[in-house]
Design a protein around this motif. Structure first.
Motif, PDB file in Angstrom:
ATOM      1  N   ILE A  36      17.493  32.622  42.600  1.00  0.00           N
ATOM      2  CA  ILE A  36      16.956  32.566  41.235  1.00  0.00           C
ATOM      3  C   ILE A  36      17.920  33.239  40.257  1.00  0.00           C
ATOM      4  CG2 ILE A  36      15.099  33.401  39.722  1.00  0.00           C
ATOM      5  CD1 ILE A  36      13.208  33.014  42.182  1.00  0.00           C
ATOM      6  N   SER A  37      18.366  34.441  40.595  1.00  0.00           N
ATOM      7  CA  SER A  37      19.229  35.206  39.686  1.00  0.00           C
ATOM      8  C   SER A  37      20.703  34.848  39.822  1.00  0.00           C
ATOM      9  CB  SER A  37      19.066  36.706  39.953  1.00  0.00           C
ATOM     10  OG  SER A  37      19.650  37.044  41.212  1.00  0.00           O
ATOM     11  N   GLY A  38      21.082  34.367  41.003  1.00  0.00           N
ATOM     12  CA  GLY A  38      22.491  34.092  41.274  1.00  0.00           C
ATOM     13  C   GLY A  38      23.233  35.303  41.805  1.00  0.00           C
ATOM     14  N   ARG A  39      22.548  36.450  41.931  1.00  0.00           N
ATOM     15  CA  ARG A  39      23.202  37.692  42.311  1.00  0.00           C
ATOM     16  C   ARG A  39      22.722  38.188  43.681  1.00  0.00           C
ATOM     17  NH1 ARG A  39      26.084  38.857  38.119  1.00  0.00           N
ATOM     18  NH2 ARG A  39      26.741  40.876  38.853  1.00  0.00           N
ATOM     19  N   LYS A  40      23.663  38.793  44.386  1.00  0.00           N
ATOM     20  CA  LYS A  40      23.350  39.424  45.671  1.00  0.00           C
ATOM     21  C   LYS A  40      23.926  40.832  45.670  1.00  0.00           C
ATOM     22  CE  LYS A  40      23.442  36.998  49.498  1.00  0.00           C
ATOM     23  NZ  LYS A  40      23.966  36.152  50.616  1.00  0.00           N
ATOM     24  N   ARG A  41      23.463  41.627  46.615  1.00  0.00           N
ATOM     25  CA  ARG A  41      23.980  42.982  46.779  1.00  0.00           C
ATOM     26  C   ARG A  41      25.487  42.916  47.009  1.00  0.00           C
ATOM     27  NH1 ARG A  41      21.167  44.392  51.267  1.00  0.00           N
ATOM     28  NH2 ARG A  41      22.942  44.087  52.638  1.00  0.00           N
ATOM     29  N   ALA A  42      26.205  43.825  46.408  1.00  0.00           N
ATOM     30  CA  ALA A  42      27.661  43.870  46.546  1.00  0.00           C
ATOM     31  C   ALA A  42      28.048  44.053  48.016  1.00  0.00           C
ATOM     32  CB  ALA A  42      28.229  45.009  45.700  1.00  0.00           C
ATOM     33  N   PRO A  43      29.202  43.557  48.396  1.00  0.00           N
ATOM     34  CA  PRO A  43      29.642  43.669  49.787  1.00  0.00           C
ATOM     35  C   PRO A  43      29.776  45.131  50.233  1.00  0.00           C
ATOM     36  CG  PRO A  43      31.061  42.178  48.576  1.00  0.00           C
ATOM     37  CD  PRO A  43      30.169  42.843  47.580  1.00  0.00           C
ATOM     38  N   ARG A  44      29.430  45.325  51.490  1.00  0.00           N
ATOM     39  CA  ARG A  44      29.605  46.615  52.139  1.00  0.00           C
ATOM     40  C   ARG A  44      30.581  46.401  53.290  1.00  0.00           C
ATOM     41  NH1 ARG A  44      23.177  48.143  52.468  1.00  0.00           N
ATOM     42  NH2 ARG A  44      22.898  48.503  50.240  1.00  0.00           N
ATOM     43  N   PRO A  45      31.102  47.476  53.848  1.00  0.00           N
ATOM     44  CA  PRO A  45      32.006  47.302  55.000  1.00  0.00           C
ATOM     45  C   PRO A  45      31.327  46.483  56.100  1.00  0.00           C
ATOM     46  CG  PRO A  45      32.093  49.558  54.194  1.00  0.00           C
ATOM     47  CD  PRO A  45      30.971  48.883  53.442  1.00  0.00           C
ATOM     48  N   GLY A  46      32.049  45.535  56.626  1.00  0.00           N
ATOM     49  CA  GLY A  46      31.526  44.672  57.684  1.00  0.00           C
ATOM     50  C   GLY A  46      30.934  43.360  57.171  1.00  0.00           C
ATOM     51  N   ASP A  47      30.651  43.274  55.883  1.00  0.00           N
ATOM     52  CA  ASP A  47      30.142  42.029  55.322  1.00  0.00           C
ATOM     53  C   ASP A  47      31.254  40.991  55.250  1.00  0.00           C
ATOM     54  OD1 ASP A  47      27.691  43.258  54.982  1.00  0.00           O
ATOM     55  OD2 ASP A  47      27.845  43.423  52.815  1.00  0.00           O
ATOM     56  N   VAL A  48      30.874  39.731  55.356  1.00  0.00           N
ATOM     57  CA  VAL A  48      31.847  38.636  55.317  1.00  0.00           C
ATOM     58  C   VAL A  48      31.838  38.014  53.939  1.00  0.00           C
ATOM     59  CG1 VAL A  48      32.534  36.428  56.318  1.00  0.00           C
ATOM     60  CG2 VAL A  48      31.543  38.216  57.779  1.00  0.00           C
ATOM     61  N   LEU A  49      32.984  38.026  53.286  1.00  0.00           N
ATOM     62  CA  LEU A  49      33.074  37.427  51.959  1.00  0.00           C
ATOM     63  C   LEU A  49      33.188  35.939  52.083  1.00  0.00           C
ATOM     64  CD1 LEU A  49      35.494  39.901  50.187  1.00  0.00           C
ATOM     65  CD2 LEU A  49      33.039  39.732  49.905  1.00  0.00           C
TER      66      LEU A  49
END
Length: 186
Positions: A173-186
Motif C-alpha cells: 500500500i505504502s510502497g515502503r519496507k523496513r530498511a535493510p539490516r545485515p543479512g538481508d538480500v537487496l
C-alpha cells in the motif's frame, strides 16, 4: 542501497506507484471478473480487458521498470528456489527487500496464469473461437487455478509477514519496507 531511497524513519521505497497500481488493479479486476462471470457479462469482459492490459504493462515493467519491478531482480533459477525452500525449512531464510525466490516464482505464475485467462477470455469474443468448448474449458480452468494461486499467494504473504516481522500488505500500500539490516538480500 542505490536502488531504494532511505528515510530517517528507517524505511525505504521498494514498490513504486506503478507496481502498486498494477498489483491492486489486477487483484480488483480479477475479483470483479470472477464474481461476475455468470451474471454480468459486460462487467466480466471489461474487467478481463483491464486485467489483460495490466498484465501487458507488468511485462513492460519487468524489463524497463523500477529496480524491484524488473524480472532480473526476482526471477531465480530452480536450484536457487530449492535452496531457498531448504533455508526456510531450517528457519534460516534471509529477508529479501524485494520478492524472495518463492515470491518471485508466484509473481511469474500469476502473470502467466492471468495472461492465459485474459487470452482465452478474449478468444471467446472472436468469430473463430466463440462457442469453442476447449477454449471455454481452458478459460474456466485457468480462472480456477488463479483463484487457488491467489489463496497460496495470500498464505505466503501472511507467512512471510509473520516470519520476518514485516507488514507486507502495508508495504504494497505504502510502497515502503523496513530498511535493510545485515543479512538481508537487496
Amino acid at each position: 542501497m542505490s536502488s531504494a531511497s532511505s528515510t530517517p524513519s528507517g524505511t525505504i521505497r521498494v514498490w513504486d506507484p506503478l507496481v502498486r497500481i498494477f498489483h491492486w488493479g489486477l487483484a480488483g479486476s480479477f475479483a470483479l471478473a470472477y464474481v461476475t462471470a455468470e451474471d454480468i457479462r459486460d462487467v466480466h469482459e471489461v474487467a478481463g480487458y483491464v486485467a489483460g492490459a495490466l498484465i501487458a504493462s507488468r511485462i513492460v515493467m519487468g524489463f524497463a521498470g523500477s529496480p524491484y519491478a524488473r524480472f532480473r531482480q526476482f526471477v531465480r533459477s530452480p536450484a536457487h528456489v530449492v535452496s531457498y525452500v531448504g533455508s526456510m525449512i531450517r528457519r534460516r531464510d534471509p529477508r529479501y527487500i524485494g520478492h524472495n525466490p518463492l515470491g518471485g516464482l508466484m509473481v511469474m505464475a500469476l502473470i502467466l496464469a492471468m495472461a492465459g485467462v485474459a487470452l482465452t477470455g478474449w478468444l471467446q469474443t472472436t468469430d473463430a473461437y466463440w462457442g469453442v468448448e476447449w477454449v471455454e474449458e481452458t478459460h474456466e480452468a485457468l480462472a480456477n487455478m488463479m483463484l487457488a494461486a491467489v489463496a497460496l499467494h495470500l498464505f505466503g504473504v501472511l507467512f512471510e509477514s509473520i516470519r520476518h516481522h514485516e507488514n507486507l500488505v502495508g508495504a504494497m500500500i505504502s510502497g515502503r519496507k523496513r530498511a535493510p539490516r545485515p543479512g538481508d538480500v537487496l
